[in-house]
Structures are given as C-alpha cells and as structure tokens.
Design a protein around this motif. Structure first.
Motif, mmCIF file in Angstrom:
data_model
loop_
_atom_site.group_PDB
_atom_site.id
_atom_site.type_symbol
_atom_site.label_atom_id
_atom_site.label_comp_id
_atom_site.label_asym_id
_atom_site.label_seq_id
_atom_site.Cartn_x
_atom_site.Cartn_y
_atom_site.Cartn_z
ATOM 1 N N THR A 136 0.815 -1.225 0.000
ATOM 2 C CA THR A 136 0.000 0.000 0.000
ATOM 3 C C THR A 136 0.845 1.270 0.000
ATOM 4 O OG1 THR A 136 -0.133 -0.009 2.423
ATOM 5 C CG2 THR A 136 -1.905 -1.138 1.203
ATOM 6 N N GLN A 137 2.161 1.150 -0.067
ATOM 7 C CA GLN A 137 3.030 2.326 -0.092
ATOM 8 C C GLN A 137 4.055 2.197 -1.216
ATOM 9 O OE1 GLN A 137 4.849 3.121 3.721
ATOM 10 N NE2 GLN A 137 3.021 4.180 4.474
ATOM 11 N N ASP B 279 0.989 6.834 0.192
ATOM 12 C CA ASP B 279 0.311 5.899 1.085
ATOM 13 C C ASP B 279 -1.129 5.750 0.588
ATOM 14 O OD1 ASP B 279 -0.358 4.239 3.184
ATOM 15 O OD2 ASP B 279 -0.852 5.901 4.524
ATOM 16 N N ALA B 280 -1.412 4.610 -0.040
ATOM 17 C CA ALA B 280 -2.734 4.393 -0.633
ATOM 18 C C ALA B 280 -3.827 4.309 0.432
ATOM 19 C CB ALA B 280 -2.718 3.124 -1.488
ATOM 20 N N ASP B 281 -3.503 3.767 1.606
ATOM 21 C CA ASP B 281 -4.512 3.623 2.660
ATOM 22 C C ASP B 281 -5.054 4.974 3.115
ATOM 23 O OD1 ASP B 281 -4.493 0.892 2.619
ATOM 24 O OD2 ASP B 281 -3.061 0.682 4.264
ATOM 25 N N GLU C 268 -2.708 4.637 -7.459
ATOM 26 C CA GLU C 268 -2.451 3.269 -7.000
ATOM 27 C C GLU C 268 -2.356 2.313 -8.196
ATOM 28 O OE1 GLU C 268 -4.301 -0.080 -3.921
ATOM 29 O OE2 GLU C 268 -5.289 1.871 -4.177
ATOM 30 N N ARG D 235 0.939 0.124 -9.141
ATOM 31 C CA ARG D 235 0.919 -1.343 -9.230
ATOM 32 C C ARG D 235 1.406 -1.830 -10.602
ATOM 33 N NH1 ARG D 235 -0.965 -3.361 -4.742
ATOM 34 N NH2 ARG D 235 -2.462 -2.192 -3.463
#
Length: 265
Positions: free
Chosen positions: A5-6, A15-17, A39, A43
C-alpha cells in the motif's frame, strides 16, 4: 499475502490507505479517484495503464465526461510537482494511456550477466544493424510533407476568474492527450519555453473565455510563418466543454491531415 500500500515516487511516499503523498512533515491529501488512479499506476509501474482501464477500475465503468481521466491526471501531476511538458513521473503514452516512471535500481541490486560470447555479440550487432536500417527506412517514408509537429501551448484562463483555472488546466491536458492518441507528434509547452519555429510545425493555442456569460474555448493553429491556418470555438457550460472541444479537435485533425473525412475513437 501482504498487499502493498506504499510506494516511493521521487521524494514522495504515496500511502494508498490514507490517500496521501508524504515528504517528511509535508503531506498532500489526494481526492479518492486521484488516489485510486495513482495506485493503479504504481501497481503497474513502468507499464502503460489505458484510459479504459482507469475508467473501469476507478469509476467502475460508470459513464463520465470525456475529460474525467485527464482532470485526475492533471491533479496528480500538480500534487507531485510534475509537468506534462517534461514529465518526471507520469508520462502520457500515445494511444496507450499513462505510465508511472520506474525508479532507478541500485547498481548492486542488478543481476550480474555472463559476458557475451563473440558469436552472440556478432549476432546481436547484426540484428541491431538490421533493426536500425528498418527504422531509418520507416522514418524516411513517414517524415514527408504531411509530417507535422503540433506544439500545444498552455490553455490561458482569460475569463478573469481564478475559479476557471482548473478547467483550463484540464482542457490543456485533454487537448494534449487526444492529439497524441491520434498518433500526432505533440509537444506540450509553456509559452515562454517553446521550441523555435520550423517547417512542418503548427502551434495550437487555446484560450478559455466567457462569451456572453458562457464558458468558451477559443482555438487557433499558427504555422511557422505566423499565419493562422485554422480557428474554432467550443462553446458550452463547463461540464459540457470537454465534449465540444473534442468535436473541434476532430476538425483540426482533419485539417492537419488534409482530408474532409476522419475517424475518431
């Protein structure tokens, strides 16, 4: 399996969260769709992500305006301090979408390769020579009288209202991306850092104005001699101006290619 997530993007940590870009004590919050789009790019880092894939995964396939992805990409570039004219992070790949650039790997992290054998080197050199010759023939055949470089200057916000600046920025991204998708040689640039005028070069200028109170995009192309070769106006409320702009870009495309018939995806 732990889901990452980072990611590191230059000096930024994404930080995607929390949907934030972090650089030490500096934090930049991202709108939900911008965070989801970034994100996706993270990915698939190093590989193009199509506009269709972004629409499918971020907007869940819902029908949205034609410039929705361009607006989000413009927002991300602004947050990262990136520039569409000379991108360090998010690049527009003509006809393929957008790509987040790879970070350079440390030298000691790269796998060691065995030295190439003489015969393998000879084969590689021969293959490279053939490929270069083929590329030269292709380029020579395509850089004819109809090969034109289109310099797209920044869309000027001449409405007199600062609230229209995001729309002007989004329209500039829309123009650049759509022309690049058509396979044109597109150079997005600031007015103050534009290349020298040359033959087979057109300058596409755009201004966002208010015409009788309605948002209007004025477009004109200028050749190397300074003559106006084409002009048009897209007139619509802000939420419909992207679609009207695309209609005018179709006509510009037809003008550049010297035909009255065109196809537009």
């Amino acid at each position: 399996m732990t889901v990452r997530t980072q990611w590191q993007i230059g000096a930024w940590t994404f930080d995607a969260d929390s949907a934030r870009l972090i650089d030490g004590e500096k934090q930049v919050p991202l709108e939900h769709r911008a965070a989801r789009t970034l994100e996706l790019l993270c990915r698939d880092r190093g590989r193009p992500v199509s506009r269709e894939a972004i629409l499918r995964q971020v907007w869940s396939g819902r029908s949205v305006s034609a410039n929705s992805v361009a607006v989000v990409i413009a927002d991300l570039r602004r947050a990262l301090g990136d520039d569409a004219a000379a991108p360090r992070f998010i690049a527009t790949i003509p006809k393929r979408g957008y790509r987040l650039g790879e970070e350079a790997e440390a030298a000691d992290a790269l796998p060691q390769r065995e030295p190439a054998q003489p015969r393998a080197r000879w084969r590689l050199a021969t293959a490279c020579g053939i490929a270069l010759l083929a590329a030269a023939v292709f380029i020579a055949g395509n850089l004819g009288a109809h090969h034109t470089t289109v310099v797209v200057t920044r869309t000027a916000n001449d409405t007199g209202q600062a609230g229209y600046q995001p729309l002007a920025t989004a329209l500039h991204a829309l123009i650049t991306d759509r022309l690049a998708e058509r396979g044109m040689d597109v150079v997005p640039t600031d007015r103050g850092s534009a290349p020298v005028r040359r033959q087979h070069m057109l300058w596409l200028r755009s201004r966002l104005i208010l015409w009788n109170g309605i948002s209007t995009l004025s477009l004109e192309s200028i050749d190397a001699s300074g003559h106006v070769t084409w002009s048009a106006m897209a007139v619509a409320p802000p939420n419909g101006l992207a679609s009207e702009t695309i209609v005018q870009l179709k006509r510009f495309d037809a003008k550049v290619r010297g035909t009255d018939q065109w196809r537009w995806r």
